[in-house]
Design a protein around this motif. Structure first.
Motif, mmCIF file in Angstrom:
data_model
loop_
_atom_site.group_PDB
_atom_site.id
_atom_site.type_symbol
_atom_site.label_atom_id
_atom_site.label_comp_id
_atom_site.label_asym_id
_atom_site.label_seq_id
_atom_site.Cartn_x
_atom_site.Cartn_y
_atom_site.Cartn_z
ATOM 1 N N THR A 196 -5.434 1.835 22.394
ATOM 2 C CA THR A 196 -5.669 1.840 20.945
ATOM 3 C C THR A 196 -6.607 0.702 20.552
ATOM 4 O O THR A 196 -7.507 0.883 19.718
ATOM 5 C CB THR A 196 -4.330 1.713 20.177
ATOM 6 O OG1 THR A 196 -3.425 2.726 20.638
ATOM 7 C CG2 THR A 196 -4.536 1.869 18.683
ATOM 8 N N GLU A 200 -10.058 1.577 18.683
ATOM 9 C CA GLU A 200 -10.269 1.072 17.323
ATOM 10 C C GLU A 200 -11.420 0.072 17.266
ATOM 11 O O GLU A 200 -12.188 0.048 16.295
ATOM 12 C CB GLU A 200 -8.973 0.460 16.774
ATOM 13 C CG GLU A 200 -7.893 1.505 16.559
ATOM 14 C CD GLU A 200 -6.918 1.158 15.440
ATOM 15 O OE1 GLU A 200 -6.834 1.931 14.483
ATOM 16 O OE2 GLU A 200 -6.248 0.105 15.535
ATOM 17 N N VAL A 261 -4.771 2.557 12.714
ATOM 18 C CA VAL A 261 -3.532 2.690 13.509
ATOM 19 C C VAL A 261 -2.718 1.405 13.410
ATOM 20 O O VAL A 261 -1.521 1.420 13.113
ATOM 21 C CB VAL A 261 -3.828 3.020 14.989
ATOM 22 C CG1 VAL A 261 -2.526 3.021 15.804
ATOM 23 C CG2 VAL A 261 -4.515 4.374 15.120
ATOM 24 N N ASN A 280 2.217 2.208 17.639
ATOM 25 C CA ASN A 280 0.816 2.636 17.766
ATOM 26 C C ASN A 280 0.739 4.031 18.364
ATOM 27 O O ASN A 280 -0.017 4.886 17.899
ATOM 28 C CB ASN A 280 0.043 1.673 18.676
ATOM 29 C CG ASN A 280 -0.415 0.422 17.966
ATOM 30 O OD1 ASN A 280 -0.356 0.331 16.746
ATOM 31 N ND2 ASN A 280 -0.875 -0.543 18.728
ATOM 32 N N LEU A 284 -1.212 7.259 16.848
ATOM 33 C CA LEU A 284 -2.572 7.403 17.360
ATOM 34 C C LEU A 284 -3.134 8.831 17.266
ATOM 35 O O LEU A 284 -4.267 9.010 16.793
ATOM 36 C CB LEU A 284 -2.651 6.867 18.797
ATOM 37 C CG LEU A 284 -4.038 6.823 19.437
ATOM 38 C CD1 LEU A 284 -5.007 5.969 18.621
ATOM 39 C CD2 LEU A 284 -3.952 6.281 20.867
#
Length: 391
Positions: A196, A200, A261, A280, A284
């Motif tokens: 993640t 991101e 997220v 998360n 996601l």
């Protein structure tokens, strides 16, 4: 346009990197470290291992092992008192993200006082606290290479994001051998957290050419290895890849940002005590699906770097594969829904408006390629619950 890039001053990376700890302390000219860790690190023998390495060069290291998962303002008080009453010149932060985050906060509060809320973002914390040598034992948070710490204010039930060069460890020792004993559940949660971070950082509105390269390199390491690390924790090659991927993802988001997220994840952790990587993972797939229209080519790049789409796949096709991969990954890695984790729907409905407020207040959602309005965020949180019903 230039971009500010922040990194630890010293990084030792690879198997048995822990053996370099004495030379790292020597180069920083420190001789009296306090090891900040948790009980599990003591049980696993890692604390004794570090003490033995230091004892061989005549350094005696005291230990504070009362950090807790998802640290709070109250959980770090004893550590702050320990620093204030000792004459330590440095901190060795040993463990997963929670001990390292705790150590960052203790290093600043121990030297400058106050309460953690005083240091909450948007304040940029630039004071020079006790130098921190971070030794991560999970491949996940990347906290060893970031200028962030997250501490929960228990009275307000709010995860406080604290930001600034003060929280960047001066040294990071990244020894994948310390992750060999991490259980499957933690391997999954921390691995998805690292993935993640990389995704991101790559789609963030604060991205830059430097963070892009770190993010893509992280995804190339994490994509082919996360499931194997979950199923076969004794596989050294895979553990090494995940550890390096996690650190690169940490460098990526530290020098770009996290996004929606993470913004939505923190309140889930604060109110329902869901571990950070797990919250998360819950978010996601839905957040990625919501965000793709605003950054389709970027998400397609992520799909290709992860290895879930082919290099010559069209953008739409790559993104369909990405969303499908994230959904099936959660099933394979047995990511529970909020209901399965134990949350009550009536509690969720009562809290969801506050969760939206806290998520927006963190600033992270504004970095997302597609910034939700309050109603859209409400729907994203509720879709989490809809997933529960169809899971």
């Amino acid at each position: 346009m230039s971009h500010s890039i922040l990194l630890p001053r010293i990084m030792e990376v690879g198997g048995d990197a822990c053996q370099k700890l004495p030379s790292v302390l020597n180069s920083l000219n420190v001789k009296k470290p306090l090891i900040i860790t948790d009980k599990m690190m003591v049980t696993l023998g890692y604390v004794e291992q570090i003490q033995t390495i230091l004892a061989a060069v005549g350094i005696k290291a005291d230990v504070f092992d009362d950090t807790v998962p998802e640290p709070t303002d109250e959980s770090i008080e004893a550590g702050v008192a320990r620093v204030q009453n000792g004459d330590y010149d440095s901190i060795i932060a040993l463990g997963g993200g929670s001990p390292i985050d705790s150590a960052k906060a203790i290093g600043i509060l121990g030297k400058f006082g106050g309460v953690i809320r005083d240091y909450k973002f948007p304040r940029q914390v630039t004071e020079e606290g006790l130098p921190i040598i971070a030794i991560p034992t999970t491949a996940g948070t990347g906290s060893e290479v970031t200028k962030f710490t997250i501490i929960t204010d228990e009275a307000a039930n709010e995860k406080l994001l604290c930001v600034g060069i003060a929280f960047m460890p001066v040294a990071a020792i990244i020894d994948y051998r310390l992750t060999m004993s991490v259980p499957a559940r933690t391997t999954a949660d921390t691995g998805i957290d690292a993935m993640t971070h990389a995704i991101e950082a790559y789609v963030s509105q604060k991205r830059n050419p430097y963070s892009d390269q770190q993010a893509l390199a992280a995804l190339r390491l994490i994509g082919p290895n996360l499931q194997t690390a979950y199923h076969d924790g004794k596989n050294e090659k895979v553990r090494e890849a995940m550890m390096l991927g996690s650190t690169l993802a940490g460098i990526a988001f530290c020098n770009s940002s996290v996004a929606l997220v993470h913004g939505m994840s923190r309140p889930i952790g604060a109110f329902f005590h869901v571990p950070h990587g797990l919250s998360n993972a819950m978010l996601l797939p839905a957040v990625t699906e919501f965000s793709i229209p605003a950054a389709a080519e970027r998400y397609a790049d992520c799909a290709k770097a992860l290895g879930v789409a082919l290099q010559d796949d069209a953008v739409d096709s790559a993104n369909e594969k990405l969303v499908q991969f994230l959904k099936s990954l959660n099933q394979e890695l047995k990511v529970p829904t909020l209901a399965e984790f134990g949350a009550k729907q009536e509690d969720f409905e009562q809290l969801v408006s506050t969760m939206c407020e806290q998520a927006f207040a963190s600033g992270s959602p504004n970095n997302n390629p597609r910034v939700p309005n309050p109603e859209e965020m409400l729907q994203l949180y509720r879709s989490l619950w809809a997933t529960v019903l169809s899971h």
